[in-house]
Motif scaffolding. Structure first.
Motif, PDB file in Angstrom:
ATOM      1  N   GLY A  33       2.348  16.660  -2.587  1.00 49.26           N
ATOM      2  CA  GLY A  33       3.773  16.784  -2.892  1.00 49.26           C
ATOM      3  C   GLY A  33       4.657  16.469  -1.700  1.00 49.26           C
ATOM      4  O   GLY A  33       5.851  16.249  -1.843  1.00 49.26           O
ATOM      5  N   VAL A  34       4.075  16.407  -0.507  1.00 50.61           N
ATOM      6  CA  VAL A  34       4.830  16.127   0.710  1.00 50.61           C
ATOM      7  C   VAL A  34       5.114  14.624   0.779  1.00 50.61           C
ATOM      8  O   VAL A  34       4.198  13.814   0.878  1.00 50.61           O
ATOM      9  CB  VAL A  34       4.062  16.571   1.973  1.00 50.61           C
ATOM     10  CG1 VAL A  34       4.833  16.204   3.229  1.00 50.61           C
ATOM     11  CG2 VAL A  34       3.776  18.059   1.921  1.00 50.61           C
ATOM     12  N   GLY A  35       6.380  14.260   0.684  1.00 48.87           N
ATOM     13  CA  GLY A  35       6.772  12.857   0.712  1.00 48.87           C
ATOM     14  C   GLY A  35       6.582  12.132  -0.610  1.00 48.87           C
ATOM     15  O   GLY A  35       6.709  10.918  -0.677  1.00 48.87           O
ATOM     16  N   MET A  36       6.268  12.879  -1.660  1.00 46.57           N
ATOM     17  CA  MET A  36       5.982  12.265  -2.947  1.00 46.57           C
ATOM     18  C   MET A  36       7.184  11.503  -3.512  1.00 46.57           C
ATOM     19  O   MET A  36       7.032  10.399  -4.022  1.00 46.57           O
ATOM     20  CB  MET A  36       5.519  13.309  -3.965  1.00 46.57           C
ATOM     21  CG  MET A  36       5.119  12.685  -5.294  1.00 46.57           C
ATOM     22  SD  MET A  36       4.531  13.892  -6.485  1.00 46.57           S
ATOM     23  CE  MET A  36       6.076  14.590  -7.032  1.00 46.57           C
ATOM     24  N   LYS A  37       8.359  12.092  -3.417  1.00 50.31           N
ATOM     25  CA  LYS A  37       9.539  11.441  -3.980  1.00 50.31           C
ATOM     26  C   LYS A  37       9.764  10.074  -3.334  1.00 50.31           C
ATOM     27  O   LYS A  37      10.031   9.093  -4.030  1.00 50.31           O
ATOM     28  CB  LYS A  37      10.766  12.331  -3.798  1.00 50.31           C
ATOM     29  CG  LYS A  37      12.005  11.769  -4.438  1.00 50.31           C
ATOM     30  CD  LYS A  37      13.185  12.699  -4.289  1.00 50.31           C
ATOM     31  CE  LYS A  37      14.413  12.058  -4.921  1.00 50.31           C
ATOM     32  NZ  LYS A  37      15.609  12.845  -4.702  1.00 50.31           N
ATOM     33  N   GLN A  38       9.631  10.001  -2.024  1.00 48.08           N
ATOM     34  CA  GLN A  38       9.832   8.742  -1.313  1.00 48.08           C
ATOM     35  C   GLN A  38       8.778   7.703  -1.711  1.00 48.08           C
ATOM     36  O   GLN A  38       9.098   6.532  -1.917  1.00 48.08           O
ATOM     37  CB  GLN A  38       9.783   8.951   0.208  1.00 48.08           C
ATOM     38  CG  GLN A  38      10.896   9.796   0.746  1.00 48.08           C
ATOM     39  CD  GLN A  38      10.555  11.293   0.755  1.00 48.08           C
ATOM     40  OE1 GLN A  38       9.774  11.800  -0.043  1.00 48.08           O
ATOM     41  NE2 GLN A  38      11.159  12.018   1.688  1.00 48.08           N
ATOM     42  N   GLU A  39       7.522   8.135  -1.805  1.00 49.42           N
ATOM     43  CA  GLU A  39       6.454   7.205  -2.184  1.00 49.42           C
ATOM     44  C   GLU A  39       6.630   6.736  -3.630  1.00 49.42           C
ATOM     45  O   GLU A  39       6.397   5.573  -3.938  1.00 49.42           O
ATOM     46  CB  GLU A  39       5.077   7.841  -1.984  1.00 49.42           C
ATOM     47  CG  GLU A  39       4.716   8.078  -0.538  1.00 49.42           C
ATOM     48  CD  GLU A  39       4.681   6.814   0.300  1.00 49.42           C
ATOM     49  OE1 GLU A  39       3.992   5.840  -0.078  1.00 49.42           O
ATOM     50  OE2 GLU A  39       5.342   6.788   1.358  1.00 49.42           O
ATOM     51  N   VAL A  63       0.852  -1.190   0.000  1.00 53.67           N
ATOM     52  CA  VAL A  63       0.000   0.000   0.000  1.00 53.67           C
ATOM     53  C   VAL A  63       0.889   1.242   0.000  1.00 53.67           C
ATOM     54  O   VAL A  63       1.821   1.355   0.778  1.00 53.67           O
ATOM     55  CB  VAL A  63      -0.937   0.008   1.226  1.00 53.67           C
ATOM     56  CG1 VAL A  63      -1.758   1.289   1.272  1.00 53.67           C
ATOM     57  CG2 VAL A  63      -1.848  -1.215   1.205  1.00 53.67           C
ATOM     58  N   ILE A  64       0.591   2.169  -0.907  1.00 56.21           N
ATOM     59  CA  ILE A  64       1.341   3.409  -1.074  1.00 56.21           C
ATOM     60  C   ILE A  64       0.449   4.582  -0.646  1.00 56.21           C
ATOM     61  O   ILE A  64      -0.747   4.601  -0.925  1.00 56.21           O
ATOM     62  CB  ILE A  64       1.749   3.598  -2.564  1.00 56.21           C
ATOM     63  CG1 ILE A  64       2.568   2.410  -3.068  1.00 56.21           C
ATOM     64  CG2 ILE A  64       2.464   4.912  -2.788  1.00 56.21           C
ATOM     65  CD1 ILE A  64       3.935   2.286  -2.471  1.00 56.21           C
ATOM     66  N   ASN A  65       1.050   5.581  -0.017  1.00 52.60           N
ATOM     67  CA  ASN A  65       0.333   6.771   0.431  1.00 52.60           C
ATOM     68  C   ASN A  65       0.022   7.687  -0.753  1.00 52.60           C
ATOM     69  O   ASN A  65       0.900   8.360  -1.283  1.00 52.60           O
ATOM     70  CB  ASN A  65       1.186   7.508   1.469  1.00 52.60           C
ATOM     71  CG  ASN A  65       0.578   8.821   1.898  1.00 52.60           C
ATOM     72  OD1 ASN A  65      -0.550   9.155   1.560  1.00 52.60           O
ATOM     73  ND2 ASN A  65       1.339   9.581   2.646  1.00 52.60           N
ATOM     74  N   GLY A  66      -1.229   7.739  -1.152  1.00 53.24           N
ATOM     75  CA  GLY A  66      -1.645   8.560  -2.282  1.00 53.24           C
ATOM     76  C   GLY A  66      -1.715  10.045  -1.984  1.00 53.24           C
ATOM     77  O   GLY A  66      -1.621  10.878  -2.898  1.00 53.24           O
ATOM     78  N   ILE A  67      -1.871  10.402  -0.717  1.00 55.01           N
ATOM     79  CA  ILE A  67      -1.936  11.815  -0.339  1.00 55.01           C
ATOM     80  C   ILE A  67      -0.635  12.517  -0.725  1.00 55.01           C
ATOM     81  O   ILE A  67      -0.640  13.691  -1.102  1.00 55.01           O
ATOM     82  CB  ILE A  67      -2.212  11.967   1.175  1.00 55.01           C
ATOM     83  CG1 ILE A  67      -3.556  11.327   1.549  1.00 55.01           C
ATOM     84  CG2 ILE A  67      -2.161  13.417   1.609  1.00 55.01           C
ATOM     85  CD1 ILE A  67      -4.765  11.941   0.871  1.00 55.01           C
ATOM     86  N   ALA A  68       0.470  11.789  -0.680  1.00 58.46           N
ATOM     87  CA  ALA A  68       1.760  12.374  -1.055  1.00 58.46           C
ATOM     88  C   ALA A  68       1.746  12.880  -2.497  1.00 58.46           C
ATOM     89  O   ALA A  68       2.363  13.902  -2.809  1.00 58.46           O
ATOM     90  CB  ALA A  68       2.877  11.342  -0.879  1.00 58.46           C
ATOM     91  N   PHE A  69       1.019  12.213  -3.373  1.00 64.76           N
ATOM     92  CA  PHE A  69       0.948  12.638  -4.769  1.00 64.76           C
ATOM     93  C   PHE A  69       0.021  13.835  -4.961  1.00 64.76           C
ATOM     94  O   PHE A  69       0.137  14.561  -5.941  1.00 64.76           O
ATOM     95  CB  PHE A  69       0.523  11.473  -5.665  1.00 64.76           C
ATOM     96  CG  PHE A  69       1.536  10.365  -5.676  1.00 64.76           C
ATOM     97  CD1 PHE A  69       2.689  10.473  -6.434  1.00 64.76           C
ATOM     98  CD2 PHE A  69       1.359   9.230  -4.915  1.00 64.76           C
ATOM     99  CE1 PHE A  69       3.644   9.471  -6.439  1.00 64.76           C
ATOM    100  CE2 PHE A  69       2.292   8.215  -4.909  1.00 64.76           C
ATOM    101  CZ  PHE A  69       3.445   8.335  -5.671  1.00 64.76           C
TER     102      PHE A  69
END
Length: 94
Positions: free
Chosen positions: A76-82, A67-73
């Motif tokens: 933009g917060v934490g998007m690179k890591q996700e 499961v990946i955190n979609g809120i990051a996309f």
């Protein structure tokens, strides 16, 4: 081609936005996968044919795929890591 699913409540607005963004990011990095938006009620039937699940809502149960955190996309917060986590999952999937 490997499939990634994205789900929000209705599978229309937010999940479509995230799916479109992730598809673009994967294409830019030449990752062979397709990201599809689905509604939350139908998530279960996509589990067997998907390598990852990007969720927009808080997950309270276990799934057979990562499961990946979609809120990051969205934010933009934490998007690179996700995104890196997703690419790693896709590359390791059979």
């Amino acid at each position: 081609m490997k499939r990634v699913i994205v789900a929000c409540g209705s599978g229309v607005a937010t999940s479509q936005t995230v799916a479109s963004k992730v598809n673009r990011l994967l294409k830019e990095r030449k990752v062979d996968a397709v990201v599809e938006a689905v509604d939350l009620k139908s998530v279960e039937r996509y589990m067997d044919s998907s390598v990852a699940y990007i969720t927009i809502t808080k997950v309270t149960k276990e799934y057979p795929i990562p499961v990946i955190n979609g809120i990051a996309f969205l934010t933009g917060v934490g998007m690179k890591q996700e995104l890196e986590k997703l690419i790693d999952i896709i590359n390791k999937a059979k």
